[in-house]
Motif scaffolding. Sequence first.
Motif, PDB file in Angstrom:
ATOM      1  N   GLU A  98       0.830  -1.205   0.000  1.00 37.20           N
ATOM      2  CA  GLU A  98       0.000   0.000   0.000  1.00 37.20           C
ATOM      3  C   GLU A  98       0.864   1.254   0.000  1.00 37.20           C
ATOM      4  O   GLU A  98       0.527   2.250  -0.650  1.00 37.20           O
ATOM      5  CB  GLU A  98      -0.928  -0.008   1.219  1.00 37.20           C
ATOM      6  N   ALA A  99       1.986   1.216   0.705  1.00 40.49           N
ATOM      7  CA  ALA A  99       2.889   2.368   0.728  1.00 40.49           C
ATOM      8  C   ALA A  99       3.442   2.650  -0.671  1.00 40.49           C
ATOM      9  O   ALA A  99       3.567   3.811  -1.074  1.00 40.49           O
ATOM     10  CB  ALA A  99       4.024   2.120   1.712  1.00 40.49           C
ATOM     11  N   LEU A 100       3.758   1.604  -1.410  1.00 48.98           N
ATOM     12  CA  LEU A 100       4.247   1.785  -2.784  1.00 48.98           C
ATOM     13  C   LEU A 100       3.135   2.315  -3.681  1.00 48.98           C
ATOM     14  O   LEU A 100       3.367   3.175  -4.535  1.00 48.98           O
ATOM     15  CB  LEU A 100       4.783   0.456  -3.330  1.00 48.98           C
ATOM     16  N   GLN A 101       1.913   1.817  -3.494  1.00 45.44           N
ATOM     17  CA  GLN A 101       0.777   2.293  -4.286  1.00 45.44           C
ATOM     18  C   GLN A 101       0.517   3.773  -4.034  1.00 45.44           C
ATOM     19  O   GLN A 101       0.407   4.571  -4.977  1.00 45.44           O
ATOM     20  CB  GLN A 101      -0.484   1.493  -3.934  1.00 45.44           C
ATOM     21  N   SER A 102       0.403   4.138  -2.778  1.00 46.06           N
ATOM     22  CA  SER A 102      -0.015   5.495  -2.426  1.00 46.06           C
ATOM     23  C   SER A 102       1.034   6.540  -2.779  1.00 46.06           C
ATOM     24  O   SER A 102       0.701   7.716  -2.992  1.00 46.06           O
ATOM     25  CB  SER A 102      -0.357   5.579  -0.939  1.00 46.06           C
ATOM     26  N   THR A 103       2.305   6.128  -2.859  1.00 49.23           N
ATOM     27  CA  THR A 103       3.367   7.076  -3.216  1.00 49.23           C
ATOM     28  C   THR A 103       3.743   7.005  -4.693  1.00 49.23           C
ATOM     29  O   THR A 103       4.646   7.710  -5.129  1.00 49.23           O
ATOM     30  CB  THR A 103       4.626   6.809  -2.363  1.00 49.23           C
ATOM     31  N   GLY A 104       3.040   6.154  -5.434  1.00 51.57           N
ATOM     32  CA  GLY A 104       3.273   6.076  -6.874  1.00 51.57           C
ATOM     33  C   GLY A 104       4.527   5.330  -7.284  1.00 51.57           C
ATOM     34  O   GLY A 104       4.991   5.471  -8.417  1.00 51.57           O
ATOM     35  N   HIS A 105       5.068   4.511  -6.388  1.00 51.71           N
ATOM     36  CA  HIS A 105       6.281   3.752  -6.707  1.00 51.71           C
ATOM     37  C   HIS A 105       5.905   2.421  -7.376  1.00 51.71           C
ATOM     38  O   HIS A 105       6.154   1.334  -6.851  1.00 51.71           O
ATOM     39  CB  HIS A 105       7.103   3.508  -5.439  1.00 51.71           C
ATOM     40  N   TRP A 106       5.301   2.546  -8.536  1.00 52.76           N
ATOM     41  CA  TRP A 106       4.787   1.366  -9.222  1.00 52.76           C
ATOM     42  C   TRP A 106       5.908   0.482  -9.770  1.00 52.76           C
ATOM     43  O   TRP A 106       5.749  -0.738  -9.855  1.00 52.76           O
ATOM     44  CB  TRP A 106       3.826   1.791 -10.329  1.00 52.76           C
ATOM     45  N   ASP A 107       7.022   1.064 -10.137  1.00 50.61           N
ATOM     46  CA  ASP A 107       8.141   0.246 -10.619  1.00 50.61           C
ATOM     47  C   ASP A 107       8.654  -0.673  -9.518  1.00 50.61           C
ATOM     48  O   ASP A 107       8.957  -1.849  -9.753  1.00 50.61           O
ATOM     49  CB  ASP A 107       9.281   1.128 -11.139  1.00 50.61           C
ATOM     50  N   ASP A 108       8.740  -0.141  -8.302  1.00 54.03           N
ATOM     51  CA  ASP A 108       9.168  -0.969  -7.172  1.00 54.03           C
ATOM     52  C   ASP A 108       8.133  -2.051  -6.877  1.00 54.03           C
ATOM     53  O   ASP A 108       8.485  -3.197  -6.577  1.00 54.03           O
ATOM     54  CB  ASP A 108       9.381  -0.102  -5.930  1.00 54.03           C
ATOM     55  N   ALA A 109       6.861  -1.676  -6.971  1.00 52.88           N
ATOM     56  CA  ALA A 109       5.797  -2.655  -6.751  1.00 52.88           C
ATOM     57  C   ALA A 109       5.856  -3.759  -7.802  1.00 52.88           C
ATOM     58  O   ALA A 109       5.635  -4.939  -7.493  1.00 52.88           O
ATOM     59  CB  ALA A 109       4.432  -1.979  -6.769  1.00 52.88           C
ATOM     60  N   THR A 110       6.160  -3.377  -9.032  1.00 53.22           N
ATOM     61  CA  THR A 110       6.276  -4.368 -10.107  1.00 53.22           C
ATOM     62  C   THR A 110       7.379  -5.361  -9.808  1.00 53.22           C
ATOM     63  O   THR A 110       7.214  -6.578  -9.986  1.00 53.22           O
ATOM     64  CB  THR A 110       6.540  -3.666 -11.451  1.00 53.22           C
ATOM     65  N   GLN A 111       8.518  -4.881  -9.333  1.00 53.63           N
ATOM     66  CA  GLN A 111       9.623  -5.774  -9.014  1.00 53.63           C
ATOM     67  C   GLN A 111       9.249  -6.742  -7.894  1.00 53.63           C
ATOM     68  O   GLN A 111       9.630  -7.918  -7.920  1.00 53.63           O
ATOM     69  CB  GLN A 111      10.865  -4.963  -8.644  1.00 53.63           C
ATOM     70  N   GLU A 112       8.500  -6.257  -6.918  1.00 51.66           N
ATOM     71  CA  GLU A 112       8.061  -7.136  -5.836  1.00 51.66           C
ATOM     72  C   GLU A 112       7.111  -8.214  -6.358  1.00 51.66           C
ATOM     73  O   GLU A 112       7.183  -9.379  -5.959  1.00 51.66           O
ATOM     74  CB  GLU A 112       7.379  -6.321  -4.728  1.00 51.66           C
ATOM     75  N   MET A 113       6.231  -7.827  -7.270  1.00 51.00           N
ATOM     76  CA  MET A 113       5.294  -8.795  -7.847  1.00 51.00           C
ATOM     77  C   MET A 113       6.032  -9.834  -8.693  1.00 51.00           C
ATOM     78  O   MET A 113       5.701 -11.024  -8.668  1.00 51.00           O
ATOM     79  CB  MET A 113       4.250  -8.061  -8.687  1.00 51.00           C
ATOM     80  N   ILE A 114       7.019  -9.385  -9.440  1.00 49.19           N
ATOM     81  CA  ILE A 114       7.809 -10.319 -10.248  1.00 49.19           C
ATOM     82  C   ILE A 114       8.528 -11.315  -9.353  1.00 49.19           C
ATOM     83  O   ILE A 114       8.531 -12.526  -9.622  1.00 49.19           O
ATOM     84  CB  ILE A 114       8.801  -9.541 -11.132  1.00 49.19           C
ATOM     85  N   LYS A 115       9.123 -10.827  -8.271  1.00 50.68           N
ATOM     86  CA  LYS A 115       9.835 -11.727  -7.360  1.00 50.68           C
ATOM     87  C   LYS A 115       8.872 -12.746  -6.743  1.00 50.68           C
ATOM     88  O   LYS A 115       9.225 -13.924  -6.574  1.00 50.68           O
ATOM     89  CB  LYS A 115      10.549 -10.925  -6.270  1.00 50.68           C
ATOM     90  N   ALA A 116       7.677 -12.308  -6.422  1.00 47.81           N
ATOM     91  CA  ALA A 116       6.695 -13.230  -5.853  1.00 47.81           C
ATOM     92  C   ALA A 116       6.328 -14.315  -6.858  1.00 47.81           C
ATOM     93  O   ALA A 116       6.254 -15.504  -6.511  1.00 47.81           O
ATOM     94  CB  ALA A 116       5.449 -12.459  -5.426  1.00 47.81           C
ATOM     95  N   ALA A 117       6.085 -13.919  -8.103  1.00 44.28           N
ATOM     96  CA  ALA A 117       5.724 -14.896  -9.136  1.00 44.28           C
ATOM     97  C   ALA A 117       6.868 -15.873  -9.383  1.00 44.28           C
ATOM     98  O   ALA A 117       6.652 -17.079  -9.572  1.00 44.28           O
ATOM     99  CB  ALA A 117       5.345 -14.171 -10.425  1.00 44.28           C
ATOM    100  N   GLN A 118       8.082 -15.368  -9.375  1.00 42.71           N
ATOM    101  CA  GLN A 118       9.240 -16.239  -9.593  1.00 42.71           C
ATOM    102  C   GLN A 118       9.418 -17.221  -8.437  1.00 42.71           C
ATOM    103  O   GLN A 118       9.811 -18.371  -8.646  1.00 42.71           O
ATOM    104  CB  GLN A 118      10.495 -15.394  -9.801  1.00 42.71           C
ATOM    105  N   ARG A 119       9.139 -16.781  -7.207  1.00 41.25           N
ATOM    106  CA  ARG A 119       9.189 -17.690  -6.060  1.00 41.25           C
ATOM    107  C   ARG A 119       8.196 -18.840  -6.250  1.00 41.25           C
ATOM    108  O   ARG A 119       8.501 -20.006  -5.979  1.00 41.25           O
ATOM    109  CB  ARG A 119       8.864 -16.941  -4.768  1.00 41.25           C
ATOM    110  N   LEU A 120       6.999 -18.505  -6.700  1.00 35.91           N
ATOM    111  CA  LEU A 120       5.982 -19.534  -6.909  1.00 35.91           C
ATOM    112  C   LEU A 120       6.388 -20.487  -8.027  1.00 35.91           C
ATOM    113  O   LEU A 120       6.192 -21.706  -7.920  1.00 35.91           O
ATOM    114  CB  LEU A 120       4.632 -18.874  -7.229  1.00 35.91           C
ATOM    115  N   GLU A 121       6.968 -19.931  -9.089  1.00 35.58           N
ATOM    116  CA  GLU A 121       7.420 -20.788 -10.187  1.00 35.58           C
ATOM    117  C   GLU A 121       8.510 -21.744  -9.695  1.00 35.58           C
ATOM    118  O   GLU A 121       8.463 -22.949  -9.987  1.00 35.58           O
ATOM    119  CB  GLU A 121       7.932 -19.939 -11.350  1.00 35.58           C
TER     120      GLU A 121
END
Length: 232
Positions: free
Chosen positions: A50-73
């Motif tokens: 939420e902190a990344l969303q509210s401050t507009g740090h979408w690139d950082d949020a994207t990297q976190e999402m990618i890492k999560a997906a890669q962990r699952l893979e």
Amino acid sequence: MQKIIGLIGGMSWESSAEYYRIINELVRERLGGLRSAQCLMWSFDFAEIEALQSTGHWDDATQEMIKAAQRLERGGADFVVICTNTMHRMADDVQAAINIPLLHIADPTAERMKKAGLSKVGLLGTAFTMEQDFYKGRLINKHGFDVLVPDDDDRKIVHQIIYDELVQGIVNESSRLAYREIIDRLVARGAQAIILGCTEIMLLVKQSDSSVPVYDTTTIHAEAAVEHSLAG
């Protein structure tokens, strides 16, 4: 044999718990007995997202999402489900970073609405989902829908209730009434159905709160995950 479902959750855990419940209930219903879903979940600390969303740090949020997906893979998931509408903002980037499919939340909802013969729909969700093109643009450009969103004041109400109440497990009757009024205004503008385009809204709004069909993306997405898991 079930395909292993990879769930990216915790955004919020309130709706992620609903994904887990619905998926397992459907697998038991389909397969019977003591059967349950084979799945993995990576669950975020939502305060950090939420902190990344509210401050507009979408690139950082994207990297976190990618890492999560890669962990699952790496953990053995056969496909990935992002258990939130808002974070489909980076769905294309996540898909490009993994070698297993990502089941997009908008597509199964769109297919159901097309089968119902709908063309103009109202969309409720976070301000990001209602105002940016990553979700409604997919409905418009890929699926051919006319998408209505609430006006400025109503969008603020919808967004505030999600973040101040629903993601914290708070369900207020006054908020239900506010959503009903917003839905009524969308229907008055011609909406033939309402998309609950935030996975927490299903905690508050039911079909009885709308005079037109309601499409709960949480349930539909979870059902699509089960169908994909059991296909073949």
